[in-house]
Design a protein around this motif. Structure first.
Motif, PDB file in Angstrom:
ATOM      1  N   GLN A  16       0.828  -1.204   0.000  1.00 24.48           N
ATOM      2  CA  GLN A  16       0.000   0.000   0.000  1.00 24.48           C
ATOM      3  C   GLN A  16       0.868   1.262   0.000  1.00 24.48           C
ATOM      4  N   ASN A  17       0.592   2.172  -0.919  1.00 20.64           N
ATOM      5  CA  ASN A  17       1.282   3.454  -0.911  1.00 20.64           C
ATOM      6  C   ASN A  17       0.332   4.633  -1.056  1.00 20.64           C
ATOM      7  N   SER A  21       8.976   5.270   7.913  1.00 17.08           N
ATOM      8  CA  SER A  21       9.188   3.827   7.867  1.00 17.08           C
ATOM      9  C   SER A  21       9.863   3.398   9.156  1.00 17.08           C
ATOM     10  N   ASN A  77       5.658   0.587   6.768  1.00 13.50           N
ATOM     11  CA  ASN A  77       5.238   1.910   6.353  1.00 13.50           C
ATOM     12  C   ASN A  77       4.146   2.407   7.283  1.00 13.50           C
ATOM     13  N   LYS A  92       0.508   9.862  -3.819  1.00 12.56           N
ATOM     14  CA  LYS A  92       1.405   8.763  -3.479  1.00 12.56           C
ATOM     15  C   LYS A  92       2.097   9.057  -2.165  1.00 12.56           C
ATOM     16  N   LYS A 100       5.195   8.920   0.192  1.00 10.43           N
ATOM     17  CA  LYS A 100       6.643   8.751   0.084  1.00 10.43           C
ATOM     18  C   LYS A 100       7.214   8.687   1.487  1.00 10.43           C
ATOM     19  N   PHE A 101       7.940   7.620   1.778  1.00 14.06           N
ATOM     20  CA  PHE A 101       8.370   7.370   3.140  1.00 14.06           C
ATOM     21  C   PHE A 101       9.802   7.799   3.390  1.00 14.06           C
TER      22      PHE A 101
END
Length: 521
Positions: free
Chosen positions: A379-380, A407, A412, A502, A504-505
């Protein structure tokens, strides 16, 4: 006196590649009246590199690279600045109106300012929660940071000295801007000490006068020298010696000693200024900007012993939940993450939690955020309820990105980026993203308008996709601006991310890292 703020230090990442901007090419009108914005180019775009060249510079994206570029800007843009009493145009710093978010240096917005004759540049944190501009100056032993280690080697920081500037002067204890109640003698210097909430954090020195180099924020680029009073910071302690604001702090508050107050008092700009907080970390600042006729507004709460940019919130909506909770809060660019006291904190947090589909992340004492959620390995993208605040007067302030992604041990996670306060409510810069904020001190109102901080006169975009790929590590929450308001706790925090479309980690660590420093806070 100043107010609490959380300033977060992060490792340096590729955002710096983007935030170094220069005004070239076409200009287009934005804002109000005769104010103009500039066409902007990436520092490493062909037009820029063709003009400046990069041969012999440190590695692109390194902290040393930014220092070199700033120095080169100073040489190329070297000017003989002249005073002006033209109040019709907003002013900004001689190096341009760009401000930038530096995750590696406190996750605050910075601007490159030049002071003195000959001029020296300083990259200073912009803080609406305090009043005094101070620079490292005639440093006592172990009282300043004079250099930082970066991936490109040692980076030397400029240190101010009144003796090295032909336009400098020492402020007397008798000056109306001096806060001393008793003077040892009629000719004694004005000593200052500003104490901050973070443990043992302070700046101490004397007040001095010198010129701050400015330009009109339009196509004319008319040069202006403004004589200002600021702190010659001879001895810094605590956070300031650990990487927080190593090159100075630019107070933008309401007191007479602040630069906005000085510019208005001397007829150089109207008594108002704006800051834009771009969703990609790029921002802008303009003194004398009164905003636009279509901005939303709410009045400041006046009559305080220490005036601040304090406003009233009358209503909170979180998705399908709403409440008539009323409270006041300070709009403070020197605070990284928003902090609210109960009952507002609990209402927002629990309402948010009740409308989230993901599983709540296990409690972690190392995280400053209480409400965090774990995503599946594939999953993002995630959905969150809209959060908005209704201000006094009825205008609604929508939060464009109230979450942060990180993270943790391969998982995540995203968090509601809201901290719990025991007393003072602060709207930090993470809740200012996507807006041009106008601090109108003459009319005593706060204004805001959707903005991406580019040439966006007709833009309604609240969030744009960042042009960088974030990758950073958290360090410690610190409160470098506050005084006499209790204790602060250092906790690791994640750097921000964009939750839509989206996620972003950022790599999460539990120890403070000041490895890839450039030159400021």
């Amino acid at each position: 006196m100043a107010w609490p703020r959380s300033i977060v230090a992060f490792t340096y990442y590729s955002l710096i590649l983007f935030v170094l901007l220069v005004g070239f090419g076409s200009r287009s009108c934005y804002g109000f009246g005769s104010q103009f914005g500039f066409g902007i180019h990436h520092r490493f775009s062909d037009p820029v590199t063709g003009l400046l060249g990069v041969e012999g510079l440190p590695e692109k994206g390194s902290l040393g690279y930014y220092v070199a570029m700033a120095h080169r800007d100073h040489i190329i843009r070297g000017r003989h600045l002249a005073s002006s009493n033209d109040q019709s145009l907003p002013l900004t710093f001689a190096s341009g109106n760009d401000t930038l978010l530096l995750p590696s240096l406190g996750y605050l917005y910075y601007a490159n300012v030049s002071v003195g004759t000959p001029s020296l540049w300083f990259l200073v944190a912009l803080d609406t929660g305090s009043d005094l501009l101070w620079l490292p100056c005639d440093c006592k032993k172990d009282g300043c940071i004079t250099d930082l280690q970066s991936s490109s080697g040692k980076v030397n920081l400029n240190i101010y000295s009144p003796n090295s500037s032909s336009t400098s002067g020492i402020v007397s204890c008798k000056s109306p801007l001096c806060g001393q109640t008793q003077c040892p003698s009629a000719s004694s210097n004005c000593a200052y000490k500003v104490a901050y909430l973070s443990s043992n954090t302070s700046s101490t020195g004397i007040l001095v006068e010198d010129v701050l180099h400015l330009i009109t924020d339009d196509t004319q680029l008319k040069e202006v020298d403004a004589t200002i009073t600021f702190g010659c910071g001879q001895s810094q302690t605590g956070t300031f010696l650990e990487g927080g604001a190593p090159n100075g702090l630019f107070g933008l508050g309401m007191e007479d000693v602040s630069v906005p107050s000085t510019l208005a008092r001397n007829g150089l700009a109207s008594d108002s200024f704006s800051m834009c907080f771009g969703p990609d970390g790029l921002g802008r600042i303009a003194f004398g900007n009164n905003g636009s006729s279509d901005q939303k507004e709410t009045p400041f709460n006046v009559g305080q012993s220490h005036p601040t940019y304090n406003i009233s919130i009358t209503h909170i909506t979180v998705g399908k939940n709403s409440s008539e909770l009323g409270f006041s809060a300070i709009f403070d660019s020197g605070t990284s993450f928003t902090s609210l006291a109960d009952p507002a904190y609990t209402f927002i947090s629990e309402s948010f939690d009740s409308q989230i589909q993901e599983k709540r992340h296990a409690s972690d004492s190392q995280l400053p955020f209480e409400y965090c959620y774990t995503l599946s390995s594939t999953q993002n993208v995630y959905s969150i309820p809209q959060v908005n605040l209704t201000m006094k007067g009825g205008a609604v302030y929508f939060l464009t990105n109230p979450t942060e992604g990180l993270s943790i041990q391969g998982e995540n996670v995203y968090c509601l980026a809201l901290l719990k306060s025991e007393d003072i409510n602060i709207i930090g810069q993470n809740f200012m993203a996507g807006y041009q904020i106008v601090f109108d001190r003459k009319r005593l109102v706060l204004g805001w308008k959707d903005s991406n901080c580019y040439d966006d006169e007709n833009s309604n975009t609240l969030a744009v996709s960042p042009s960088h790929s974030p990758a950073g590590s958290p360090a410690a929450v610190i409160n470098p601006e506050a005084k006499n308001n209790g204790n602060s706790t250092s906790l690791p925090v994640p750097s921000p991310s964009n939750h839509s479309p989206k996620l972003k980690f950022f790599t999460y660590t539990l120890t403070m890292i000041f490895v890839s420093f450039f030159a400021i806070f």
